[in-house]
Design a protein around this motif. Structure first.
Motif, PDB file in Angstrom:
ATOM      1  N   PRO A   8     -11.367  -1.995   3.534  1.00  0.00           N
ATOM      2  CA  PRO A   8     -10.764  -3.329   3.403  1.00  0.00           C
ATOM      3  C   PRO A   8      -9.612  -3.320   2.404  1.00  0.00           C
ATOM      4  O   PRO A   8      -9.543  -2.494   1.510  1.00  0.00           O
ATOM      5  CB  PRO A   8     -11.925  -4.182   2.892  1.00  0.00           C
ATOM      6  N   SER A   9      -8.719  -4.271   2.567  1.00  0.00           N
ATOM      7  CA  SER A   9      -7.481  -4.262   1.792  1.00  0.00           C
ATOM      8  C   SER A   9      -7.669  -4.574   0.316  1.00  0.00           C
ATOM      9  O   SER A   9      -6.713  -4.567  -0.434  1.00  0.00           O
ATOM     10  CB  SER A   9      -6.480  -5.254   2.400  1.00  0.00           C
ATOM     11  N   ARG A  10      -8.842  -4.849  -0.164  1.00  0.00           N
ATOM     12  CA  ARG A  10      -9.074  -5.149  -1.574  1.00  0.00           C
ATOM     13  C   ARG A  10      -9.003  -3.875  -2.412  1.00  0.00           C
ATOM     14  O   ARG A  10      -9.931  -3.526  -3.121  1.00  0.00           O
ATOM     15  CB  ARG A  10     -10.414  -5.844  -1.774  1.00  0.00           C
ATOM     16  N   ALA A  11      -7.906  -3.197  -2.339  1.00  0.00           N
ATOM     17  CA  ALA A  11      -7.723  -1.930  -3.032  1.00  0.00           C
ATOM     18  C   ALA A  11      -7.132  -2.136  -4.414  1.00  0.00           C
ATOM     19  O   ALA A  11      -6.504  -3.153  -4.696  1.00  0.00           O
ATOM     20  CB  ALA A  11      -6.793  -1.025  -2.220  1.00  0.00           C
ATOM     21  N   ALA A  12      -7.327  -1.132  -5.245  1.00  0.00           N
ATOM     22  CA  ALA A  12      -6.664  -1.067  -6.549  1.00  0.00           C
ATOM     23  C   ALA A  12      -5.949   0.272  -6.610  1.00  0.00           C
ATOM     24  O   ALA A  12      -6.477   1.297  -6.165  1.00  0.00           O
ATOM     25  CB  ALA A  12      -7.678  -1.170  -7.675  1.00  0.00           C
ATOM     26  N   TYR A  13      -4.749   0.256  -7.153  1.00  0.00           N
ATOM     27  CA  TYR A  13      -3.977   1.481  -7.343  1.00  0.00           C
ATOM     28  C   TYR A  13      -3.892   1.744  -8.832  1.00  0.00           C
ATOM     29  O   TYR A  13      -3.535   0.859  -9.614  1.00  0.00           O
ATOM     30  CB  TYR A  13      -2.588   1.343  -6.717  1.00  0.00           C
ATOM     31  N   THR A  14      -4.248   2.981  -9.206  1.00  0.00           N
ATOM     32  CA  THR A  14      -4.298   3.329 -10.618  1.00  0.00           C
ATOM     33  C   THR A  14      -3.485   4.580 -10.910  1.00  0.00           C
ATOM     34  O   THR A  14      -3.280   5.427 -10.033  1.00  0.00           O
ATOM     35  CB  THR A  14      -5.751   3.572 -11.078  1.00  0.00           C
ATOM     36  N   ILE A  15      -3.052   4.660 -12.144  1.00  0.00           N
ATOM     37  CA  ILE A  15      -2.418   5.866 -12.662  1.00  0.00           C
ATOM     38  C   ILE A  15      -3.243   6.282 -13.884  1.00  0.00           C
ATOM     39  O   ILE A  15      -3.346   5.518 -14.856  1.00  0.00           O
ATOM     40  CB  ILE A  15      -0.911   5.663 -13.005  1.00  0.00           C
ATOM     41  N   ARG A  16      -3.902   7.407 -13.742  1.00  0.00           N
ATOM     42  CA  ARG A  16      -4.781   7.937 -14.788  1.00  0.00           C
ATOM     43  C   ARG A  16      -5.751   6.874 -15.303  1.00  0.00           C
ATOM     44  O   ARG A  16      -5.914   6.670 -16.505  1.00  0.00           O
ATOM     45  CB  ARG A  16      -3.965   8.550 -15.910  1.00  0.00           C
ATOM     46  N   GLY A  17      -6.374   6.190 -14.364  1.00  0.00           N
ATOM     47  CA  GLY A  17      -7.414   5.229 -14.690  1.00  0.00           C
ATOM     48  C   GLY A  17      -6.933   3.829 -15.040  1.00  0.00           C
ATOM     49  O   GLY A  17      -7.745   2.936 -15.268  1.00  0.00           O
ATOM     50  N   LYS A  18      -5.640   3.614 -15.074  1.00  0.00           N
ATOM     51  CA  LYS A  18      -5.096   2.297 -15.408  1.00  0.00           C
ATOM     52  C   LYS A  18      -4.541   1.637 -14.153  1.00  0.00           C
ATOM     53  O   LYS A  18      -3.624   2.162 -13.524  1.00  0.00           O
ATOM     54  CB  LYS A  18      -3.976   2.422 -16.449  1.00  0.00           C
ATOM     55  N   ALA A  19      -5.088   0.480 -13.809  1.00  0.00           N
ATOM     56  CA  ALA A  19      -4.630  -0.239 -12.623  1.00  0.00           C
ATOM     57  C   ALA A  19      -3.222  -0.789 -12.858  1.00  0.00           C
ATOM     58  O   ALA A  19      -2.914  -1.304 -13.923  1.00  0.00           O
ATOM     59  CB  ALA A  19      -5.580  -1.377 -12.295  1.00  0.00           C
ATOM     60  N   PHE A  20      -2.393  -0.658 -11.830  1.00  0.00           N
ATOM     61  CA  PHE A  20      -1.054  -1.243 -11.916  1.00  0.00           C
ATOM     62  C   PHE A  20      -0.794  -2.212 -10.773  1.00  0.00           C
ATOM     63  O   PHE A  20       0.054  -3.091 -10.870  1.00  0.00           O
ATOM     64  CB  PHE A  20       0.046  -0.181 -12.026  1.00  0.00           C
ATOM     65  N   VAL A  21      -1.520  -2.095  -9.678  1.00  0.00           N
ATOM     66  CA  VAL A  21      -1.476  -3.043  -8.556  1.00  0.00           C
ATOM     67  C   VAL A  21      -2.892  -3.140  -8.006  1.00  0.00           C
ATOM     68  O   VAL A  21      -3.546  -2.117  -7.817  1.00  0.00           O
ATOM     69  CB  VAL A  21      -0.538  -2.557  -7.420  1.00  0.00           C
ATOM     70  N   PHE A  22      -3.347  -4.374  -7.780  1.00  0.00           N
ATOM     71  CA  PHE A  22      -4.639  -4.518  -7.132  1.00  0.00           C
ATOM     72  C   PHE A  22      -4.740  -5.844  -6.393  1.00  0.00           C
ATOM     73  O   PHE A  22      -4.029  -6.793  -6.682  1.00  0.00           O
ATOM     74  CB  PHE A  22      -5.808  -4.336  -8.107  1.00  0.00           C
ATOM     75  N   PHE A  23      -5.611  -5.830  -5.402  1.00  0.00           N
ATOM     76  CA  PHE A  23      -5.878  -7.000  -4.570  1.00  0.00           C
ATOM     77  C   PHE A  23      -7.143  -7.662  -5.112  1.00  0.00           C
ATOM     78  O   PHE A  23      -8.150  -6.988  -5.299  1.00  0.00           O
ATOM     79  CB  PHE A  23      -6.084  -6.574  -3.111  1.00  0.00           C
ATOM     80  N   ARG A  24      -7.074  -8.952  -5.339  1.00  0.00           N
ATOM     81  CA  ARG A  24      -8.184  -9.695  -5.942  1.00  0.00           C
ATOM     82  C   ARG A  24      -8.916 -10.527  -4.909  1.00  0.00           C
ATOM     83  O   ARG A  24      -8.307 -11.093  -4.014  1.00  0.00           O
ATOM     84  CB  ARG A  24      -7.624 -10.692  -6.955  1.00  0.00           C
ATOM     85  N   HIS A  26       0.826  -1.212   0.000  1.00  0.00           N
ATOM     86  CA  HIS A  26       0.000   0.000   0.000  1.00  0.00           C
ATOM     87  C   HIS A  26       0.861   1.262   0.000  1.00  0.00           C
ATOM     88  O   HIS A  26       0.606   2.191  -0.774  1.00  0.00           O
ATOM     89  CB  HIS A  26      -0.930   0.010   1.216  1.00  0.00           C
ATOM     90  N   SER A  27       1.868   1.321   0.843  1.00  0.00           N
ATOM     91  CA  SER A  27       2.646   2.564   0.955  1.00  0.00           C
ATOM     92  C   SER A  27       3.502   2.816  -0.285  1.00  0.00           C
ATOM     93  O   SER A  27       3.617   3.966  -0.721  1.00  0.00           O
ATOM     94  CB  SER A  27       3.486   2.576   2.231  1.00  0.00           C
ATOM     95  N   ILE A  28       4.079   1.781  -0.858  1.00  0.00           N
ATOM     96  CA  ILE A  28       4.897   1.977  -2.069  1.00  0.00           C
ATOM     97  C   ILE A  28       4.018   2.429  -3.224  1.00  0.00           C
ATOM     98  O   ILE A  28       4.329   3.401  -3.921  1.00  0.00           O
ATOM     99  CB  ILE A  28       5.680   0.698  -2.417  1.00  0.00           C
ATOM    100  N   ALA A  29       2.914   1.731  -3.441  1.00  0.00           N
ATOM    101  CA  ALA A  29       2.027   2.093  -4.561  1.00  0.00           C
ATOM    102  C   ALA A  29       1.492   3.512  -4.399  1.00  0.00           C
ATOM    103  O   ALA A  29       1.490   4.298  -5.353  1.00  0.00           O
ATOM    104  CB  ALA A  29       0.877   1.090  -4.660  1.00  0.00           C
ATOM    105  N   ALA A  30       1.074   3.865  -3.193  1.00  0.00           N
ATOM    106  CA  ALA A  30       0.500   5.187  -2.955  1.00  0.00           C
ATOM    107  C   ALA A  30       1.521   6.310  -3.065  1.00  0.00           C
ATOM    108  O   ALA A  30       1.154   7.466  -3.281  1.00  0.00           O
ATOM    109  CB  ALA A  30      -0.162   5.224  -1.580  1.00  0.00           C
ATOM    110  N   SER A  31       2.799   5.986  -2.932  1.00  0.00           N
ATOM    111  CA  SER A  31       3.840   7.015  -2.952  1.00  0.00           C
ATOM    112  C   SER A  31       4.218   7.468  -4.363  1.00  0.00           C
ATOM    113  O   SER A  31       4.907   8.474  -4.518  1.00  0.00           O
ATOM    114  CB  SER A  31       5.099   6.508  -2.244  1.00  0.00           C
ATOM    115  N   LEU A  32       3.780   6.763  -5.370  1.00  0.00           N
ATOM    116  CA  LEU A  32       4.156   7.104  -6.743  1.00  0.00           C
ATOM    117  C   LEU A  32       3.295   8.256  -7.267  1.00  0.00           C
ATOM    118  O   LEU A  32       2.165   8.448  -6.817  1.00  0.00           O
ATOM    119  CB  LEU A  32       4.045   5.869  -7.628  1.00  0.00           C
TER     120      LEU A  32
END
Length: 138
Positions: free
Chosen positions: A32-48, A13-19
Motif C-alpha cells: 500500500p502507498s503508505r510508505a516512508a522514505y528514509t536516509i540512514r534511518g531518518k524519514a524525509f518523505v512519508f505518507f500519513r 515514489h520514483s523521485i524519493a527512491a532515486s536518491l
C-alpha cells in the motif's frame, strides 16, 4: 519555476527512491502507498494515515491522503506562506520542519517543483558528507 507536467503519486515514489542510500518502508513497492522514505534511518518523505489534526475545514472530515515532506524552516515558511499554494501545515506540525500536501492536490504541483522539494527534504536529512557528494555530482 518553469512548469512541467503535473506531479503524480508515482512521481513521489520514483523521485524519493532515486536518491542515494534511500530505503523504503515497507520495502515492497507493491505494498500500500503508505510508505516512508528514509536516509540512514531518518524519514524525509512519508505518507500519513488519517489523524484528528488534519481535516477538511469545510466538512470536518479527516484527510486520508496526507503526505509529509521534511524541509528547512525557511522552506516551510515559503511553501505554506503562499495562500495559493497547496502545501500546508497543521498545529501538530508547529515547531517541526515539515510541510504537508494532499495526494489529491498533487496536480497543483509540477514534477520539477516536487523533485526540488523531495531533493531538499533528502538533503536536509542526509549526512553532511553524503549530501556534499551528491551536490558535487549534480
Amino acid at each position: 519555476m518553469a512548469r512541467t507536467r503535473q506531479a503524480t503519486v508515482h512521481d513521489v515514489h520514483s523521485i524519493a527512491a532515486s536518491l542515494p542510500e534511500v530505503e523504503r518502508d515497507p520495502p515492497d513497492p507493491r505494498s500500500p502507498s503508505r510508505a516512508a522514505y528514509t536516509i540512514r534511518g531518518k524519514a524525509f518523505v512519508f505518507f500519513r494515515g488519517p489523524r484528528k489534526d488534519a481535516y477538511d475545514p469545510e466538512t470536518g472530515e479527516l484527510y486520508t491522503d496526507v503526505m509529509a515532506f521534511h524541509c528547512t524552516a525557511e522552506d516551510k515558511e515559503a511553501l505554506v506562506g503562499d495562500p495559493g499554494s497547496p502545501w500546508f501545515t497543521t498545529p501538530h506540525w508547529n515547531g517541526y520542519n515539515a510541510v504537508l500536501l494532499l495526494e489529491r492536490d498533487l496536480a497543483e504541483v509540477s514534477v520539477d517543483e516536487l523533485r526540488e522539494v523531495i531533493t531538499d527534504a533528502w538533503l536536509a536529512r542526509a549526512p553532511k558528507r553524503l549530501a556534499k557528494e551528491f551536490l558535487e555530482r549534480t
